[in-house]
Design an enzyme around this catalytic site. Structure first.
Site, PDB file in Angstrom:
ATOM      1  N   ASN A 174       0.611   9.411   5.649  1.00 47.16           N
ATOM      2  CA  ASN A 174       0.875   8.445   4.593  1.00 47.16           C
ATOM      3  C   ASN A 174      -0.108   7.283   4.555  1.00 47.16           C
ATOM      4  O   ASN A 174      -0.258   6.627   3.518  1.00 47.16           O
ATOM      5  CB  ASN A 174       2.304   7.901   4.766  1.00 47.16           C
ATOM      6  CG  ASN A 174       2.566   6.689   3.912  1.00 47.16           C
ATOM      7  OD1 ASN A 174       2.662   6.787   2.689  1.00 47.16           O
ATOM      8  ND2 ASN A 174       2.671   5.527   4.538  1.00 47.16           N
ATOM      9  N   SER A 191      -1.575  10.292  -4.995  1.00 51.02           N
ATOM     10  CA  SER A 191      -1.260   9.252  -5.980  1.00 51.02           C
ATOM     11  C   SER A 191      -1.432   9.822  -7.380  1.00 51.02           C
ATOM     12  O   SER A 191      -2.200  10.784  -7.580  1.00 51.02           O
ATOM     13  CB  SER A 191      -2.202   8.054  -5.803  1.00 51.02           C
ATOM     14  OG  SER A 191      -2.076   7.136  -6.876  1.00 51.02           O
ATOM     15  N   TYR A 233     -10.723   4.984  -4.726  1.00 53.43           N
ATOM     16  CA  TYR A 233      -9.331   5.305  -4.409  1.00 53.43           C
ATOM     17  C   TYR A 233      -8.889   6.542  -5.180  1.00 53.43           C
ATOM     18  O   TYR A 233      -8.297   7.471  -4.617  1.00 53.43           O
ATOM     19  CB  TYR A 233      -8.446   4.114  -4.757  1.00 53.43           C
ATOM     20  CG  TYR A 233      -6.962   4.346  -4.528  1.00 53.43           C
ATOM     21  CD1 TYR A 233      -6.408   4.201  -3.262  1.00 53.43           C
ATOM     22  CD2 TYR A 233      -6.118   4.713  -5.584  1.00 53.43           C
ATOM     23  CE1 TYR A 233      -5.057   4.418  -3.043  1.00 53.43           C
ATOM     24  CE2 TYR A 233      -4.764   4.928  -5.372  1.00 53.43           C
ATOM     25  CZ  TYR A 233      -4.245   4.772  -4.112  1.00 53.43           C
ATOM     26  OH  TYR A 233      -2.900   4.996  -3.893  1.00 53.43           O
ATOM     27  N   ALA A 236     -10.705   8.921  -6.497  1.00 49.14           N
ATOM     28  CA  ALA A 236     -11.397  10.111  -6.008  1.00 49.14           C
ATOM     29  C   ALA A 236     -10.814  10.589  -4.690  1.00 49.14           C
ATOM     30  O   ALA A 236     -10.650  11.798  -4.454  1.00 49.14           O
ATOM     31  CB  ALA A 236     -12.896   9.806  -5.855  1.00 49.14           C
ATOM     32  N   SER A 237     -10.477   9.647  -3.809  1.00 50.66           N
ATOM     33  CA  SER A 237      -9.907  10.031  -2.514  1.00 50.66           C
ATOM     34  C   SER A 237      -8.565  10.729  -2.687  1.00 50.66           C
ATOM     35  O   SER A 237      -8.259  11.703  -1.992  1.00 50.66           O
ATOM     36  CB  SER A 237      -9.762   8.805  -1.612  1.00 50.66           C
ATOM     37  OG  SER A 237      -8.723   7.941  -2.041  1.00 50.66           O
ATOM     38  N   LYS A 238      -7.759  10.246  -3.623  1.00 49.74           N
ATOM     39  CA  LYS A 238      -6.440  10.835  -3.822  1.00 49.74           C
ATOM     40  C   LYS A 238      -6.527  12.182  -4.537  1.00 49.74           C
ATOM     41  O   LYS A 238      -5.693  13.073  -4.298  1.00 49.74           O
ATOM     42  CB  LYS A 238      -5.544   9.865  -4.586  1.00 49.74           C
ATOM     43  CG  LYS A 238      -5.236   8.583  -3.800  1.00 49.74           C
ATOM     44  CD  LYS A 238      -4.590   8.868  -2.458  1.00 49.74           C
ATOM     45  CE  LYS A 238      -4.162   7.599  -1.745  1.00 49.74           C
ATOM     46  NZ  LYS A 238      -3.470   7.863  -0.463  1.00 49.74           N
ATOM     47  N   ILE A 266       4.528   1.647  -7.159  1.00 49.62           N
ATOM     48  CA  ILE A 266       5.574   1.398  -6.174  1.00 49.62           C
ATOM     49  C   ILE A 266       5.325   0.022  -5.555  1.00 49.62           C
ATOM     50  O   ILE A 266       4.177  -0.339  -5.270  1.00 49.62           O
ATOM     51  CB  ILE A 266       5.559   2.467  -5.059  1.00 49.62           C
ATOM     52  CG1 ILE A 266       5.505   3.877  -5.660  1.00 49.62           C
ATOM     53  CG2 ILE A 266       6.773   2.294  -4.139  1.00 49.62           C
ATOM     54  CD1 ILE A 266       6.680   4.254  -6.525  1.00 49.62           C
TER      55      ILE A 266
END
Length: 251
Positions: A74, A127, A140, A142-144, A173
């Site tokens: 996570n 995400s 971010y 691209a990473s997800k 969230i």
């Protein structure tokens, strides 16, 4: 239902706050032995993107608790919302290291320990930003997107091992990562505007994401593998438009 994880041993990274903390609490409530891992203030201090530390985390868990059944990868960082031309390669490398290499390391080191038990479940936090643009910064997002593809590849690489690999894709969230969004809205008296773009017209809570992680980690999800489950109040169910409230008529 209680005791859904009775007898299971689980690792949760990013356990110090937000989704990770909520998941540790819920997994323990459901009977699991949980090792929460984070940079500070957790059961086991660990940088989720550091190979030696992740290997040590799994070895510690197996040695001290007899095995490993669940790994919830996570931990993640946002890296800010700067545009492509405002970031450099070092920014991207750090975001990818934590957000994408971290889940890769979880699979690499958790899977052999789970195979020794005859089964296992790996869950990674992706995400909605990994599905399409507009929900996070470039690196971010691209990473997800990489995490979403990683679980698909990993699930096939582990064919026959009885180890399931899935991802969850949260929308907005309230966590430490999004704290500035909530604080800014509240300071302006605009809290009711949070989450207005999704059909439920609200943001989500960490506990709601933890419930999905629990389901995917449990035997109830025994035939779910290689999937990315979206939890966003319906945000990604359509192209953006001005949602009217149920029952409202316009002229």
């Amino acid at each position: 239902m209680t005791g859904r994880l009775t007898g299971k041993v689980a690792i949760v990274t990013g356990s110090g706050s937000g989704i990770g903390k909520a998941s540790v609490d819920l997994f323990r409530k459901e009977g699991a032995t949980v090792i929460g891992a984070d940079l500070h203030g957790s059961d086991f201090e660990c940088d989720a993107g550091d190979e030696e530390q992740v290997e040590a985390l799994v070895e510690h868990t197996v040695r001290d608790h007899g095995g490993l059944d669940i790994f919830f990868a996570n931990a993640g960082i946002s890296g800010g919302f700067d545009g492509i031309f405002d970031q450099d390669a070092a920014d991207w490398a750090e975001i990818l290291r934590v957000n994408l290499i971290g889940p890769f390391l979880a699979v690499k080191y958790a899977a052999p320990a789970m195979k020794a038990r005859g089964a296992g479940a790996i869950v990674a936090t992706a995400s909605v930003a990994g599905l399409r643009s507009g929900a996070g910064g470039p690196a971010y997002s691209a990473s997800k997107a990489g995490v979403i593809n990683l679980v698909k590849v990993a699930s096939t690489q582990l064919a026959g091992a009885n180890i399931r690999v899935n991802a969850i894709c949260p929308g907005l969230i309230e966590t430490g990562m999004t704290e500035f969004i909530y604080e800014r809205a509240r300071s302006r008296g605009q809290e009711s505007e949070i989450g207005k773009l999704n059909p439920l017209k609200r943001g989500g809570e960490p506990a709601e994401i933890a419930q999905t992680a629990l389901f995917l980690a449990s035997d109830e999800a025994s035939y779910i593998n290689g999937q990315a489950i979206v939890i966003d109040g319906g945000l990604s169910a359509s192209h953006p438009f001005n949602h009217q409230s149920y029952g409202r008529t316009t002229t």
